[in-house]
Motif scaffolding. Structure first.
Motif, PDB file in Angstrom:
ATOM      1  N   GLY A   1      -6.733  12.224  14.492  1.00  0.00           N
ATOM      2  CA  GLY A   1      -6.971  11.564  13.217  1.00  0.00           C
ATOM      3  C   GLY A   1      -6.999  10.050  13.333  1.00  0.00           C
ATOM      4  N   LEU A   2      -7.876   9.409  12.560  1.00  0.00           N
ATOM      5  CA  LEU A   2      -8.039   7.954  12.630  1.00  0.00           C
ATOM      6  C   LEU A   2      -6.944   7.225  11.871  1.00  0.00           C
ATOM      7  CD1 LEU A   2     -11.901   7.605  12.141  1.00  0.00           C
ATOM      8  CD2 LEU A   2     -10.595   8.112  14.207  1.00  0.00           C
ATOM      9  N   GLN A   3      -6.321   7.862  10.914  1.00  0.00           N
ATOM     10  CA  GLN A   3      -5.190   7.317  10.159  1.00  0.00           C
ATOM     11  C   GLN A   3      -5.499   5.959   9.532  1.00  0.00           C
ATOM     12  OE1 GLN A   3      -1.951   7.961  13.239  1.00  0.00           O
ATOM     13  NE2 GLN A   3      -1.176   9.227  11.580  1.00  0.00           N
ATOM     14  N   GLY A   4      -6.671   5.854   8.936  1.00  0.00           N
ATOM     15  CA  GLY A   4      -7.020   4.633   8.218  1.00  0.00           C
ATOM     16  C   GLY A   4      -7.483   3.487   9.086  1.00  0.00           C
ATOM     17  N   ARG A   5      -7.753   3.752  10.347  1.00  0.00           N
ATOM     18  CA  ARG A   5      -8.211   2.699  11.252  1.00  0.00           C
ATOM     19  C   ARG A   5      -9.712   2.821  11.489  1.00  0.00           C
ATOM     20  NH1 ARG A   5      -3.357   4.618  14.190  1.00  0.00           N
ATOM     21  NH2 ARG A   5      -1.669   3.120  13.887  1.00  0.00           N
TER      22      ARG A   5
ATOM     23  N   SER B   1     -19.244  -2.433   8.169  1.00  0.00           N
ATOM     24  CA  SER B   1     -19.917  -1.240   7.650  1.00  0.00           C
ATOM     25  C   SER B   1     -19.541  -0.994   6.197  1.00  0.00           C
ATOM     26  CB  SER B   1     -19.533  -0.020   8.486  1.00  0.00           C
ATOM     27  OG  SER B   1     -18.181   0.348   8.237  1.00  0.00           O
ATOM     28  N   GLU B   2     -20.336  -0.187   5.516  1.00  0.00           N
ATOM     29  CA  GLU B   2     -20.056   0.131   4.121  1.00  0.00           C
ATOM     30  C   GLU B   2     -18.719   0.852   3.971  1.00  0.00           C
ATOM     31  OE1 GLU B   2     -23.152   2.123   2.057  1.00  0.00           O
ATOM     32  OE2 GLU B   2     -24.710   0.667   2.583  1.00  0.00           O
ATOM     33  N   GLU B   3     -18.435   1.773   4.893  1.00  0.00           N
ATOM     34  CA  GLU B   3     -17.180   2.523   4.817  1.00  0.00           C
ATOM     35  C   GLU B   3     -15.982   1.606   4.977  1.00  0.00           C
ATOM     36  OE1 GLU B   3     -14.896   6.285   6.998  1.00  0.00           O
ATOM     37  OE2 GLU B   3     -16.731   5.451   7.870  1.00  0.00           O
ATOM     38  N   ALA B   4     -16.041   0.712   5.964  1.00  0.00           N
ATOM     39  CA  ALA B   4     -14.919  -0.203   6.194  1.00  0.00           C
ATOM     40  C   ALA B   4     -14.781  -1.216   5.064  1.00  0.00           C
ATOM     41  CB  ALA B   4     -15.096  -0.914   7.531  1.00  0.00           C
ATOM     42  N   ARG B   5     -15.908  -1.665   4.523  1.00  0.00           N
ATOM     43  CA  ARG B   5     -15.845  -2.582   3.383  1.00  0.00           C
ATOM     44  C   ARG B   5     -15.168  -1.905   2.188  1.00  0.00           C
ATOM     45  NH1 ARG B   5     -21.483  -5.922   2.583  1.00  0.00           N
ATOM     46  NH2 ARG B   5     -21.567  -6.972   4.601  1.00  0.00           N
ATOM     47  N   ALA B   6     -15.517  -0.651   1.953  1.00  0.00           N
ATOM     48  CA  ALA B   6     -14.915   0.080   0.839  1.00  0.00           C
ATOM     49  C   ALA B   6     -13.412   0.211   1.035  1.00  0.00           C
ATOM     50  CB  ALA B   6     -15.564   1.457   0.707  1.00  0.00           C
ATOM     51  N   HIS B   7     -12.990   0.464   2.263  1.00  0.00           N
ATOM     52  CA  HIS B   7     -11.560   0.554   2.570  1.00  0.00           C
ATOM     53  C   HIS B   7     -10.888  -0.791   2.323  1.00  0.00           C
ATOM     54  CE1 HIS B   7      -7.928   1.915   4.669  1.00  0.00           C
ATOM     55  NE2 HIS B   7      -7.923   0.723   5.254  1.00  0.00           N
TER      56      HIS B   7
ATOM     57  N   PRO C   1      -7.492  -7.073  -0.724  1.00  0.00           N
ATOM     58  CA  PRO C   1      -7.553  -8.448  -1.224  1.00  0.00           C
ATOM     59  C   PRO C   1      -8.483  -8.584  -2.420  1.00  0.00           C
ATOM     60  CG  PRO C   1      -8.823  -8.216   0.805  1.00  0.00           C
ATOM     61  CD  PRO C   1      -8.113  -6.924   0.603  1.00  0.00           C
ATOM     62  N   SER C   2      -8.217  -9.606  -3.233  1.00  0.00           N
ATOM     63  CA  SER C   2      -9.054  -9.890  -4.392  1.00  0.00           C
ATOM     64  C   SER C   2      -8.782 -11.324  -4.831  1.00  0.00           C
ATOM     65  CB  SER C   2      -8.760  -8.928  -5.542  1.00  0.00           C
ATOM     66  OG  SER C   2      -7.459  -9.163  -6.061  1.00  0.00           O
ATOM     67  N   GLU C   3      -9.688 -11.859  -5.627  1.00  0.00           N
ATOM     68  CA  GLU C   3      -9.486 -13.210  -6.140  1.00  0.00           C
ATOM     69  C   GLU C   3      -8.245 -13.276  -7.028  1.00  0.00           C
ATOM     70  OE1 GLU C   3     -13.133 -15.656  -7.062  1.00  0.00           O
ATOM     71  OE2 GLU C   3     -14.058 -13.642  -7.054  1.00  0.00           O
ATOM     72  N   ALA C   4      -7.958 -12.195  -7.730  1.00  0.00           N
ATOM     73  CA  ALA C   4      -6.775 -12.165  -8.591  1.00  0.00           C
ATOM     74  C   ALA C   4      -5.482 -12.310  -7.788  1.00  0.00           C
ATOM     75  CB  ALA C   4      -6.754 -10.874  -9.401  1.00  0.00           C
ATOM     76  N   LYS C   5      -5.516 -11.929  -6.526  1.00  0.00           N
ATOM     77  CA  LYS C   5      -4.340 -12.040  -5.664  1.00  0.00           C
ATOM     78  C   LYS C   5      -4.353 -13.323  -4.834  1.00  0.00           C
ATOM     79  CE  LYS C   5      -4.031  -6.998  -5.105  1.00  0.00           C
ATOM     80  NZ  LYS C   5      -4.126  -5.878  -4.126  1.00  0.00           N
ATOM     81  N   GLY C   6      -5.290 -14.203  -5.121  1.00  0.00           N
ATOM     82  CA  GLY C   6      -5.308 -15.487  -4.428  1.00  0.00           C
ATOM     83  C   GLY C   6      -6.190 -15.552  -3.201  1.00  0.00           C
ATOM     84  N   TRP C   7      -7.061 -14.561  -3.010  1.00  0.00           N
ATOM     85  CA  TRP C   7      -7.960 -14.545  -1.868  1.00  0.00           C
ATOM     86  C   TRP C   7      -9.296 -15.202  -2.243  1.00  0.00           C
ATOM     87  CZ3 TRP C   7      -6.898 -12.156   2.960  1.00  0.00           C
ATOM     88  CH2 TRP C   7      -5.681 -11.457   3.022  1.00  0.00           C
ATOM     89  N   ILE C   8      -9.937 -15.827  -1.274  1.00  0.00           N
ATOM     90  CA  ILE C   8     -11.235 -16.466  -1.462  1.00  0.00           C
ATOM     91  C   ILE C   8     -12.302 -15.583  -0.824  1.00  0.00           C
ATOM     92  CG2 ILE C   8     -12.633 -18.501  -0.919  1.00  0.00           C
ATOM     93  CD1 ILE C   8      -9.932 -20.038  -0.688  1.00  0.00           C
ATOM     94  N   PRO C   9     -13.347 -15.182  -1.554  1.00  0.00           N
ATOM     95  CA  PRO C   9     -14.371 -14.310  -0.965  1.00  0.00           C
ATOM     96  C   PRO C   9     -15.216 -15.056   0.064  1.00  0.00           C
ATOM     97  CG  PRO C   9     -14.985 -14.950  -3.188  1.00  0.00           C
ATOM     98  CD  PRO C   9     -13.599 -15.461  -2.980  1.00  0.00           C
TER      99      PRO C   9
ATOM    100  N   ALA D   1       0.846  -1.196   0.000  1.00  0.00           N
ATOM    101  CA  ALA D   1       0.000   0.000   0.000  1.00  0.00           C
ATOM    102  C   ALA D   1       0.878   1.241   0.000  1.00  0.00           C
ATOM    103  CB  ALA D   1      -0.921  -0.002   1.221  1.00  0.00           C
ATOM    104  N   GLY D   2       0.325   2.344  -0.482  1.00  0.00           N
ATOM    105  CA  GLY D   2       1.066   3.594  -0.465  1.00  0.00           C
ATOM    106  C   GLY D   2       0.305   4.667  -1.211  1.00  0.00           C
ATOM    107  N   GLU D   3       0.508   5.909  -0.800  1.00  0.00           N
ATOM    108  CA  GLU D   3      -0.204   7.014  -1.430  1.00  0.00           C
ATOM    109  C   GLU D   3       0.354   7.344  -2.809  1.00  0.00           C
ATOM    110  OE1 GLU D   3      -2.929   8.596  -0.329  1.00  0.00           O
ATOM    111  OE2 GLU D   3      -2.987   7.145   1.293  1.00  0.00           O
ATOM    112  N   ASP D   4       1.634   7.090  -3.030  1.00  0.00           N
ATOM    113  CA  ASP D   4       2.236   7.401  -4.324  1.00  0.00           C
ATOM    114  C   ASP D   4       3.277   6.338  -4.655  1.00  0.00           C
ATOM    115  OD1 ASP D   4       4.588   8.001  -2.865  1.00  0.00           O
ATOM    116  OD2 ASP D   4       3.991  10.090  -2.663  1.00  0.00           O
ATOM    117  N   ASP D   5       3.912   6.495  -5.808  1.00  0.00           N
ATOM    118  CA  ASP D   5       4.856   5.484  -6.276  1.00  0.00           C
ATOM    119  C   ASP D   5       6.044   5.332  -5.326  1.00  0.00           C
ATOM    120  OD1 ASP D   5       3.283   4.960  -8.444  1.00  0.00           O
ATOM    121  OD2 ASP D   5       4.421   6.225  -9.841  1.00  0.00           O
ATOM    122  N   LYS D   6       6.520   6.440  -4.761  1.00  0.00           N
ATOM    123  CA  LYS D   6       7.655   6.360  -3.839  1.00  0.00           C
ATOM    124  C   LYS D   6       7.287   5.574  -2.575  1.00  0.00           C
ATOM    125  CE  LYS D   6      10.244  10.527  -5.096  1.00  0.00           C
ATOM    126  NZ  LYS D   6      10.764  11.835  -4.606  1.00  0.00           N
TER     127      LYS D   6
END
Length: 438
Positions: free
Chosen positions: A411-415, A105-111, A118-126, A63-68
């Motif tokens: 600030g919640l800082q993504g939590r 919650s919808e907000e946490a699911r979106a995060h 995670p995603s199925e493309a990365k090997g995760w099972i829904p 994860a990261g906000e930008d390429d660096k």
């Protein structure tokens, strides 16, 4: 100007927690022969965040906000992964049991389901139903209704590490290689730094002794801000954990469980094999302990140890259990404590030589995700001392007080946390604590 470095250079490390112990090990492996680690407690310190049964570990998702930032995250994670998989000091303490990530919650699911999630493309099972979650573990482990839960299951490339044993293993190897650990509430407790000629020349300990050194490395975790002015870059923040005692027979059933983590509710891992205790945490954006200095009216979060947790945290833990393992929800806690870390404004680590004090090196700002890097983080801190850091890593992890200007200290800082606790809380507001007899 700092003294030139050589294998005989005297190096002081303040703090024998996760990062201090890792740094001592890496310096010894590089051939430094005069490394001393100071801490009020022997490894593992009872107040170190790393002195714990287990910690979650997940490989591969960057994860990261930008390429660096993404590049730096990748470098850090790659080094840690190699350590857990190949370093004989750490490899025995990694358990590749898989993990489950969930949200409500919808907000946490979106995060959770963002592009870096995670995603199925990365090997995760829904996981989309109660039955899906229950099927991830042996019969009888999960029996809750999982109300509103949606998640993902990853069978490989994730699991947990035995935190305390990892720290002890690192300290033993560092000591074998010649590192000196000085512990004690007087002889190991650092009261302040020694400033001379515009530089830091060592530290003073509570017994009145001066420890002078060619380099001083500050790895004091949440307590670092009490020893040095970080200009708002560190916010000591605490989380809450508890253990439940299982029988030997129950512990056998619960072996090799995937980690289960709901980013709003909490997480648990399999019980430890020594004491058959199952560890859980209630999830929330953290607690601070806000105190105001009467002289300058400055507010700061001041860490303190406590082997109890707020009653409200106990209620959150039990609420999490009722949704997942209701048969354990009312069982007495066998242990609990608060666990401190230090948040930077962007939750990126602060690993850098200080721009004004040439002999001072900083290794702080774990921001709630520092432990999994114990196999390798000391190498990055040593690189900072030797001025060998990858340029992009150096840029992202540098001394950066400009990021703390007008910082949102709440600030919640993504939590996330459950309704009513989805905020940074204050220990000063806590009315009642648990009273667990150990």
């Amino acid at each position: 100007m700092a003294a030139p470095l050589s294998p005989e250079s005297t190096i002081l490390i303040v703090g024998a927690g996760t990062w201090g112990t890792s740094t001592a090990l890496h310096l010894a492996r590089r051939g430094y022969t005069s490394v001393t680690v100071l801490d009020p407690y022997p490894v593992p310190s009872p107040i170190s965040a790393g002195n714990d049964l287990n910690k979650m570990l997940e490989f591969g998702d960057i994860a990261g906000e930008d390429d660096k930032e993404r590049y730096v995250s990748e470098k850090l994670l790659e080094a840690a992964t190699q350590g857990w998989l190949n370093d004989p000091v750490f490899k025995p303490h990694f358990h590749e049991t898989g993990c489950i990530i969930a949200a409500t919650s919808e907000e946490a699911r979106a995060h959770m389901n963002s592009k870096d999630g995670p995603s199925e493309a990365k090997g995760w099972i829904p996981l989309n139903s109660k039955e899906d979650f229950i099927a991830t573990m042996p019969k009888g482990v999960l029996s809750g209704d999982f109300p509103g839960w949606q998640g993902w299951w990853r069978k490989k490339g994730a699991g947990w590490v035995h935190a305390r044993k990892s720290m002890e293993s690192a300290a033993r190897e560092a000591e074998r290689l010649g590192v000196q650990f000085v512990a004690g509430e007087k002889e190991g407790k650092v009261d302040g730094l020694i400033y001379e000629a515009g530089d830091v020349k060592g530290v003073r300990t509570a017994d009145g002794k001066q420890h002078r050194a060619d380099r001083t490395i500050l790895c004091a975790g949440a307590n670092a801000a009490a020893l040095f002015e970080f200009k708002g870059q560190l916010r000591p923040t605490a989380w809450t954990l508890a253990h439940i005692k299982l029988t030997k027979e129950e512990a056998e059933i619960y072996r090799n469980l995937p980690v289960l983590f709901n980013i709003e509710r909490g997480f648990f891992m399999e019980p430890d094999e020594d004491n058959h205790e199952l560890k859980m945490c209630d999830e929330h954006p953290g607690y601070c302990n806000w105190l105001t200095d009467s002289q300058n009216s400055k507010r700061s979060s001041v860490p303190f140890p406590n082997h109890q947790i707020p009653k409200e945290a106990e209620l959150r833990c039990r609420g999490f259990l009722r949704e997942t393992m209701p048969h354990l929800a009312d069982r007495p806690f066998s242990f609990a404590r608060i666990c401190w870390c230090a948040d930077t404004p962007n939750r990126g680590f602060l690993i850098s030589k200080h721009p004004e004090y040439a002999s001072l090196v900083l290794g702080v700002g774990g921001s709630g995700h520092g432990f999994c890097h114990i196999p390798s983080i000391g190498g990055f801190i040593a690189d900072a001392m030797e001025e060998k850091l990858d340029p992009t890593v150096k840029e992202c992890l540098k001394w950066r007080p400009e990021t703390a200007i007008n910082r949102n200290w709440d600030g919640l800082q993504g939590r996330f946390g459950p309704e009513g606790s989805n905020r940074v809380m204050d220990f000063q507001d806590v009315k009642e604590w648990t009273n667990i007899q150990v």
